[in-house]
Scaffold this motif. Sequence first.
Motif, PDB file in Angstrom:
ATOM      1  N   LEU A 101      -3.446  15.430   8.377  1.00  0.00           N
ATOM      2  CA  LEU A 101      -2.915  16.318   9.414  1.00  0.00           C
ATOM      3  C   LEU A 101      -3.838  16.390  10.623  1.00  0.00           C
ATOM      4  N   GLY A 102      -5.091  16.042  10.436  1.00  0.00           N
ATOM      5  CA  GLY A 102      -6.042  16.058  11.535  1.00  0.00           C
ATOM      6  C   GLY A 102      -6.126  14.746  12.295  1.00  0.00           C
ATOM      7  N   THR A 103      -5.239  13.794  12.018  1.00  0.00           N
ATOM      8  CA  THR A 103      -5.294  12.491  12.675  1.00  0.00           C
ATOM      9  C   THR A 103      -4.301  12.408  13.820  1.00  0.00           C
ATOM     10  N   ASP A 104      -4.418  11.352  14.589  1.00  0.00           N
ATOM     11  CA  ASP A 104      -3.482  11.109  15.682  1.00  0.00           C
ATOM     12  C   ASP A 104      -2.080  10.773  15.176  1.00  0.00           C
ATOM     13  N   ASP A 105      -1.958  10.472  13.892  1.00  0.00           N
ATOM     14  CA  ASP A 105      -0.672  10.079  13.304  1.00  0.00           C
ATOM     15  C   ASP A 105       0.170  11.265  12.861  1.00  0.00           C
ATOM     16  N   THR A 106      -0.314  12.473  13.032  1.00  0.00           N
ATOM     17  CA  THR A 106       0.373  13.654  12.518  1.00  0.00           C
ATOM     18  C   THR A 106       1.821  13.720  12.973  1.00  0.00           C
ATOM     19  N   ASP A 107       2.109  13.483  14.240  1.00  0.00           N
ATOM     20  CA  ASP A 107       3.481  13.573  14.737  1.00  0.00           C
ATOM     21  C   ASP A 107       4.388  12.546  14.085  1.00  0.00           C
ATOM     22  N   GLU A 108       3.894  11.328  13.898  1.00  0.00           N
ATOM     23  CA  GLU A 108       4.697  10.284  13.266  1.00  0.00           C
ATOM     24  C   GLU A 108       4.981  10.624  11.806  1.00  0.00           C
ATOM     25  N   ILE A 109       3.988  11.124  11.110  1.00  0.00           N
ATOM     26  CA  ILE A 109       4.170  11.488   9.704  1.00  0.00           C
ATOM     27  C   ILE A 109       5.181  12.617   9.588  1.00  0.00           C
ATOM     28  N   TRP A 166       0.079   4.377   9.967  1.00  0.00           N
ATOM     29  CA  TRP A 166       0.589   5.701   9.613  1.00  0.00           C
ATOM     30  C   TRP A 166       1.752   5.615   8.625  1.00  0.00           C
ATOM     31  N   ARG A 167       2.502   4.523   8.641  1.00  0.00           N
ATOM     32  CA  ARG A 167       3.633   4.402   7.713  1.00  0.00           C
ATOM     33  C   ARG A 167       3.145   4.328   6.276  1.00  0.00           C
ATOM     34  N   VAL A 168       1.971   3.762   6.068  1.00  0.00           N
ATOM     35  CA  VAL A 168       1.378   3.715   4.731  1.00  0.00           C
ATOM     36  C   VAL A 168       1.054   5.129   4.264  1.00  0.00           C
ATOM     37  N   HIS A 169       0.618   5.964   5.173  1.00  0.00           N
ATOM     38  CA  HIS A 169       0.266   7.342   4.836  1.00  0.00           C
ATOM     39  C   HIS A 169       1.449   8.128   4.295  1.00  0.00           C
ATOM     40  N   THR A 170       2.656   7.792   4.725  1.00  0.00           N
ATOM     41  CA  THR A 170       3.816   8.549   4.254  1.00  0.00           C
ATOM     42  C   THR A 170       4.003   8.407   2.747  1.00  0.00           C
ATOM     43  N   GLY A 171       3.514   7.326   2.167  1.00  0.00           N
ATOM     44  CA  GLY A 171       3.566   7.185   0.715  1.00  0.00           C
ATOM     45  C   GLY A 171       2.741   8.249   0.006  1.00  0.00           C
ATOM     46  N   LEU A 172       1.660   8.669   0.618  1.00  0.00           N
ATOM     47  CA  LEU A 172       0.827   9.722   0.037  1.00  0.00           C
ATOM     48  C   LEU A 172       1.597  11.032  -0.073  1.00  0.00           C
ATOM     49  N   LEU A 173       2.493  11.268   0.859  1.00  0.00           N
ATOM     50  CA  LEU A 173       3.287  12.496   0.849  1.00  0.00           C
ATOM     51  C   LEU A 173       4.283  12.517  -0.311  1.00  0.00           C
ATOM     52  N   ARG A 177       0.836  -1.204   0.000  1.00  0.00           N
ATOM     53  CA  ARG A 177       0.000   0.000   0.000  1.00  0.00           C
ATOM     54  C   ARG A 177       0.873   1.257   0.000  1.00  0.00           C
ATOM     55  N   TYR A 178       1.987   1.210   0.737  1.00  0.00           N
ATOM     56  CA  TYR A 178       2.916   2.343   0.729  1.00  0.00           C
ATOM     57  C   TYR A 178       3.477   2.570  -0.681  1.00  0.00           C
ATOM     58  N   LEU A 179       3.923   1.479  -1.328  1.00  0.00           N
ATOM     59  CA  LEU A 179       4.485   1.604  -2.676  1.00  0.00           C
ATOM     60  C   LEU A 179       3.443   2.121  -3.669  1.00  0.00           C
ATOM     61  N   ALA A 180       2.218   1.623  -3.567  1.00  0.00           N
ATOM     62  CA  ALA A 180       1.156   2.091  -4.458  1.00  0.00           C
ATOM     63  C   ALA A 180       0.838   3.562  -4.191  1.00  0.00           C
ATOM     64  N   ALA A 181       0.782   3.946  -2.927  1.00  0.00           N
ATOM     65  CA  ALA A 181       0.430   5.319  -2.560  1.00  0.00           C
ATOM     66  C   ALA A 181       1.402   6.335  -3.135  1.00  0.00           C
ATOM     67  N   ARG A 182       2.667   5.989  -3.204  1.00  0.00           N
ATOM     68  CA  ARG A 182       3.659   6.956  -3.659  1.00  0.00           C
ATOM     69  C   ARG A 182       3.798   7.008  -5.166  1.00  0.00           C
ATOM     70  N   HIS A 183       3.122   6.095  -5.865  1.00  0.00           N
ATOM     71  CA  HIS A 183       3.260   6.043  -7.317  1.00  0.00           C
ATOM     72  C   HIS A 183       2.361   7.081  -7.980  1.00  0.00           C
ATOM     73  N   PRO A 184       2.900   7.865  -8.916  1.00  0.00           N
ATOM     74  CA  PRO A 184       2.094   8.906  -9.557  1.00  0.00           C
ATOM     75  C   PRO A 184       0.905   8.387 -10.366  1.00  0.00           C
ATOM     76  N   ASN A 185       0.903   7.122 -10.745  1.00  0.00           N
ATOM     77  CA  ASN A 185      -0.226   6.556 -11.495  1.00  0.00           C
ATOM     78  C   ASN A 185      -1.311   5.979 -10.594  1.00  0.00           C
ATOM     79  N   CYS A 186      -1.160   6.094  -9.299  1.00  0.00           N
ATOM     80  CA  CYS A 186      -2.141   5.526  -8.380  1.00  0.00           C
ATOM     81  C   CYS A 186      -3.487   6.237  -8.560  1.00  0.00           C
ATOM     82  N   PRO A 187      -4.562   5.481  -8.781  1.00  0.00           N
ATOM     83  CA  PRO A 187      -5.871   6.111  -8.987  1.00  0.00           C
ATOM     84  C   PRO A 187      -6.391   6.778  -7.709  1.00  0.00           C
TER      85      PRO A 187
END
Length: 92
Positions: free
Chosen positions: A79-87, A58-65, A35-45
């Motif tokens: 940014l509104g989640t409890d994971d904000t500090d980890e991200i 939260w580690r999966v979310h870092t791919g979105l960044l 999911r992390y690899l897919a999230a960071r890919h520019p072709n991800c729908p």
Amino acid sequence: MAARASSDLRTAGRPESQVSQAQLRTVAGLGPWGRYLAARHPNCPLDLLEDIARDPDWRVHTGLLDNPNTPISLLENLLGTDDTDEIKMVRS
């Protein structure tokens, strides 16, 4: 096909541009690292990016960044989640 992990699977490499959306969906189904690899890919729908944004890991979310096509609204929601500090820690 490569959403592209390093050969030792410890880090992500630069994504290949020719990965299809169907292939990214398959990769995303392989677990958090996929999911992390897919999230960071520019072709991800968009719908898959939205699903990944709801992932409990939260580690999966870092791919979105790393994805230049992630909508600002998804990033703002994270940014509104409890994971904000980890991200933020991962990005610094």
